[in-house]
Motif scaffolding. Structure first.
Motif, mmCIF file in Angstrom:
data_model
loop_
_atom_site.group_PDB
_atom_site.id
_atom_site.type_symbol
_atom_site.label_atom_id
_atom_site.label_comp_id
_atom_site.label_asym_id
_atom_site.label_seq_id
_atom_site.Cartn_x
_atom_site.Cartn_y
_atom_site.Cartn_z
ATOM 1 N N ILE A 27 16.259 39.652 -56.024
ATOM 2 C CA ILE A 27 16.535 40.988 -55.499
ATOM 3 C C ILE A 27 15.506 41.359 -54.438
ATOM 4 N N ASP A 28 14.236 41.066 -54.721
ATOM 5 C CA ASP A 28 13.178 41.369 -53.764
ATOM 6 C C ASP A 28 13.415 40.649 -52.441
ATOM 7 N N VAL A 29 13.839 39.393 -52.503
ATOM 8 C CA VAL A 29 14.103 38.620 -51.288
ATOM 9 C C VAL A 29 15.251 39.248 -50.490
ATOM 10 N N GLY A 30 16.345 39.591 -51.158
ATOM 11 C CA GLY A 30 17.490 40.146 -50.462
ATOM 12 C C GLY A 30 17.234 41.520 -49.874
ATOM 13 N N LEU A 31 16.415 42.326 -50.556
ATOM 14 C CA LEU A 31 16.137 43.682 -50.074
ATOM 15 C C LEU A 31 15.336 43.692 -48.780
ATOM 16 N N ARG A 32 14.737 42.586 -48.419
ATOM 17 C CA ARG A 32 14.000 42.520 -47.159
ATOM 18 C C ARG A 32 14.939 42.611 -45.963
ATOM 19 N N GLU A 33 16.215 42.304 -46.177
ATOM 20 C CA GLU A 33 17.149 42.273 -45.054
ATOM 21 C C GLU A 33 18.403 43.096 -45.284
ATOM 22 N N LEU A 34 18.757 43.351 -46.524
ATOM 23 C CA LEU A 34 19.985 44.073 -46.844
ATOM 24 C C LEU A 34 19.674 45.428 -47.448
ATOM 25 N N LEU A 38 24.705 47.947 -50.587
ATOM 26 C CA LEU A 38 25.502 46.878 -49.995
ATOM 27 C C LEU A 38 25.131 45.541 -50.625
ATOM 28 N N PHE A 39 23.845 45.300 -50.805
ATOM 29 C CA PHE A 39 23.370 44.067 -51.433
ATOM 30 C C PHE A 39 23.941 43.932 -52.840
ATOM 31 N N ALA A 40 23.852 45.006 -53.635
ATOM 32 C CA ALA A 40 24.390 44.962 -54.993
ATOM 33 C C ALA A 40 25.898 44.737 -54.986
ATOM 34 N N GLY A 41 26.606 45.378 -54.044
ATOM 35 C CA GLY A 41 28.051 45.185 -53.959
ATOM 36 C C GLY A 41 28.419 43.754 -53.636
ATOM 37 N N LEU A 42 27.704 43.146 -52.689
ATOM 38 C CA LEU A 42 27.970 41.745 -52.337
ATOM 39 C C LEU A 42 27.694 40.831 -53.526
ATOM 40 N N ARG A 43 26.646 41.154 -54.273
ATOM 41 C CA ARG A 43 26.339 40.357 -55.461
ATOM 42 C C ARG A 43 27.523 40.340 -56.409
ATOM 43 N N TYR A 44 28.098 41.494 -56.673
ATOM 44 C CA TYR A 44 29.188 41.552 -57.642
ATOM 45 C C TYR A 44 30.529 41.147 -57.053
ATOM 46 N N ASP A 45 30.648 41.098 -55.733
ATOM 47 C CA ASP A 45 31.809 40.432 -55.140
ATOM 48 C C ASP A 45 31.821 38.965 -55.568
ATOM 49 N N ALA A 46 30.659 38.309 -55.411
ATOM 50 C CA ALA A 46 30.561 36.893 -55.783
ATOM 51 C C ALA A 46 30.777 36.695 -57.276
ATOM 52 N N ALA A 47 30.171 37.549 -58.092
ATOM 53 C CA ALA A 47 30.306 37.412 -59.536
ATOM 54 C C ALA A 47 31.747 37.626 -59.986
ATOM 55 N N THR A 48 32.425 38.599 -59.377
ATOM 56 C CA THR A 48 33.818 38.889 -59.738
ATOM 57 C C THR A 48 34.719 37.699 -59.454
ATOM 58 N N LEU A 49 34.588 37.127 -58.271
ATOM 59 C CA LEU A 49 35.420 35.981 -57.912
ATOM 60 C C LEU A 49 35.188 34.816 -58.866
ATOM 61 N N PHE A 50 33.935 34.571 -59.207
ATOM 62 C CA PHE A 50 33.613 33.472 -60.113
ATOM 63 C C PHE A 50 34.218 33.709 -61.491
ATOM 64 N N LEU A 223 26.558 56.636 -47.980
ATOM 65 C CA LEU A 223 25.160 56.820 -47.598
ATOM 66 C C LEU A 223 24.857 56.321 -46.192
ATOM 67 N N GLY A 224 25.843 55.700 -45.559
ATOM 68 C CA GLY A 224 25.650 55.237 -44.191
ATOM 69 C C GLY A 224 24.731 54.043 -44.060
ATOM 70 N N GLU A 225 24.741 53.169 -45.049
ATOM 71 C CA GLU A 225 23.895 51.978 -44.948
ATOM 72 C C GLU A 225 24.373 51.086 -43.806
ATOM 73 N N PRO A 226 23.464 50.480 -43.065
ATOM 74 C CA PRO A 226 23.859 49.631 -41.929
ATOM 75 C C PRO A 226 24.551 48.357 -42.391
ATOM 76 N N THR A 227 25.635 48.013 -41.704
ATOM 77 C CA THR A 227 26.408 46.813 -42.066
ATOM 78 C C THR A 227 26.751 45.970 -40.841
ATOM 79 N N GLY A 228 26.162 46.254 -39.702
ATOM 80 C CA GLY A 228 26.622 45.645 -38.453
ATOM 81 C C GLY A 228 26.172 44.228 -38.194
ATOM 82 N N GLU A 229 25.157 43.717 -38.894
ATOM 83 C CA GLU A 229 24.620 42.401 -38.559
ATOM 84 C C GLU A 229 24.674 41.439 -39.744
ATOM 85 N N LEU A 230 25.712 41.551 -40.573
ATOM 86 C CA LEU A 230 25.809 40.674 -41.739
ATOM 87 C C LEU A 230 25.968 39.208 -41.341
#
Length: 362
Positions: A27-34, A38-50, A223-230
């Motif tokens: 989590i600490d690693v991902g929060l440096r850039e995400l 949004l980071f938590a949502g992407l995490r559970y996108d992957a978990a849901t599909l699996f 909350l308007g989190e930035p999503t433009g450079e994924l």
């Protein structure tokens, strides 16, 4: 206890503690850039599909049918995933990963309090004392310095070798958010106890993760989190998302239910108190974090509160397991491949206090 079975159970226990303990560093690693939601949502996108893939391969029922099944999915997705995990990711922006792990472990201490309020559960002396100890531990971690003639813990002194956290507004926000996330998990667990678990557990968890992921993405948009450079994310960040979603989320869930089946809910729940230790070691080795004396004292108080609340269950369950192993060795063999719990105690008792431990992997 037979050597083979014991090694397998404790091997799964150790692997799960490692997987969940390492999640905080990821989590600490991902929060440096995400951004956090949004980071938590992407995490559970992957978990849901699996997990839905596991459901389809196993041939289990995919869709909830009854109203209470949809209610289960909605409550679990909201409290155990969206609020709990969203709060974890937001709060960990302000505190070290090891402290976040300790604060997450307070959930079992808060669960009986919500059960007392919502389910009219009896709140004994041990439960009250255990809850108070847990809250005291959180207060010390958050910066409260007790003045009872005890040695100074160095709380709130930035740069002090024994300090846990700097005493600033960001720290207080992080601790408060993480405590609220743990409380949301405890509340959701109690609310789920009121509902019959008729939906297959893997299907239920997959839908909870899907509902939670949707809410996390909506929260990110609101909350308007930035999503433009994924598309420009570093390899480390993408790896953190996949590791958290597939390994810590989906695979961690499968390991946890393996422990529930082989060790029972009370003993399996002890992994929640090994996880912060693993998180502290990994944070020290790979993130350069230092765990102050205040965090250690706080964690000991939280763990002591849990042990006091569950002492009778721990002792009784251990005695039942030991007796079952002795009988199995006397009878010879594994009784046709049945789990130890099923072979000697029958199917899990629906009235046993297992539901509070059953929901929601890390």
């Amino acid at each position: 206890m037979s050597a083979g079975t014991g090694l397998r159970e404790y091997g799964v226990f150790a692997l799960l503690a490692l997987v969940w303990g390492s999640s905080y560093a990821a989590i600490d690693v991902g929060l440096r850039e995400l951004p956090p939601l949004l980071f938590a949502g992407l995490r559970y996108d992957a978990a849901t599909l699996f997990l839905f893939g596991v459901v389809l391969i196993a041939g289990e029922r995919v869709l909830p049918r009854e109203r209470h099944e949809w209610t289960t999915v909605l409550i679990g997705g909201t409290f155990l995933i969206a609020i709990n995990i969203g709060g974890l990711f937001v709060g960990q922006q302000y505190v070290p990963s090891s402290v976040a792990a300790i604060l997450q472990s307070v959930s079992p201490v808060l669960t009986p309090v919500f059960a007392w309020v919502l389910l009219d559960a009896r709140l004994g002396v041990r439960t009250v004392v255990g809850s108070v100890l847990g809250l005291l531990g959180v207060a010390i971690i958050g910066g409260w310095e007790p003045h009872w003639g005890l040695p100074s813990l160095g709380v709130g002194v930035a740069g002090d070798a024994v300090a846990t956290l700097p005493n600033d507004d960001g720290t207080m926000v992080g601790v408060a958010v993480l405590f609220g996330a743990a409380a949301a998990f405890a509340l959701g667990s109690v609310l789920l106890e009121r509902l019959p678990p008729t939906l297959p557990t893997t299907t239920s968890q997959a839908w909870m993760m899907a509902v939670g992921a949707i809410q996390l993405h909506l929260g990110s948009v609101v909350l308007g989190e930035p999503t433009g450079e994924l598309e420009l994310l570093r390899f480390e960040t993408v790896g953190a998302v996949l590791y958290l979603g597939v390994v810590c989320g989906a695979v961690g869930y499968l390991l946890y239910y393996e422990l529930l089946n082989s060790m029972g809910p009370v003993r399996a729940s002890v992994v929640n108190y090994v996880t912060p230790v693993v998180a502290a070691v990994i944070g020290f080795l790979f993130l350069g974090e230092q765990l102050g004396l205040a965090a250690v004292v706080g964690f000991v108080l939280v763990a002591a509160g849990f042990a006091g609340m569950q002492w009778d269950s721990l002792v009784a369950f251990q005695a039942r397991i030991d007796d079952a192993y002795r009988r199995r060795e006397y009878l010879g063999g594994d009784r046709g491949g049945e789990s130890l719990r099923e072979a000697y105690f029958g199917a899990p008792d629906p009235d046993e206090d297992a539901e509070a431990w059953e929901w929601g992997p890390q």
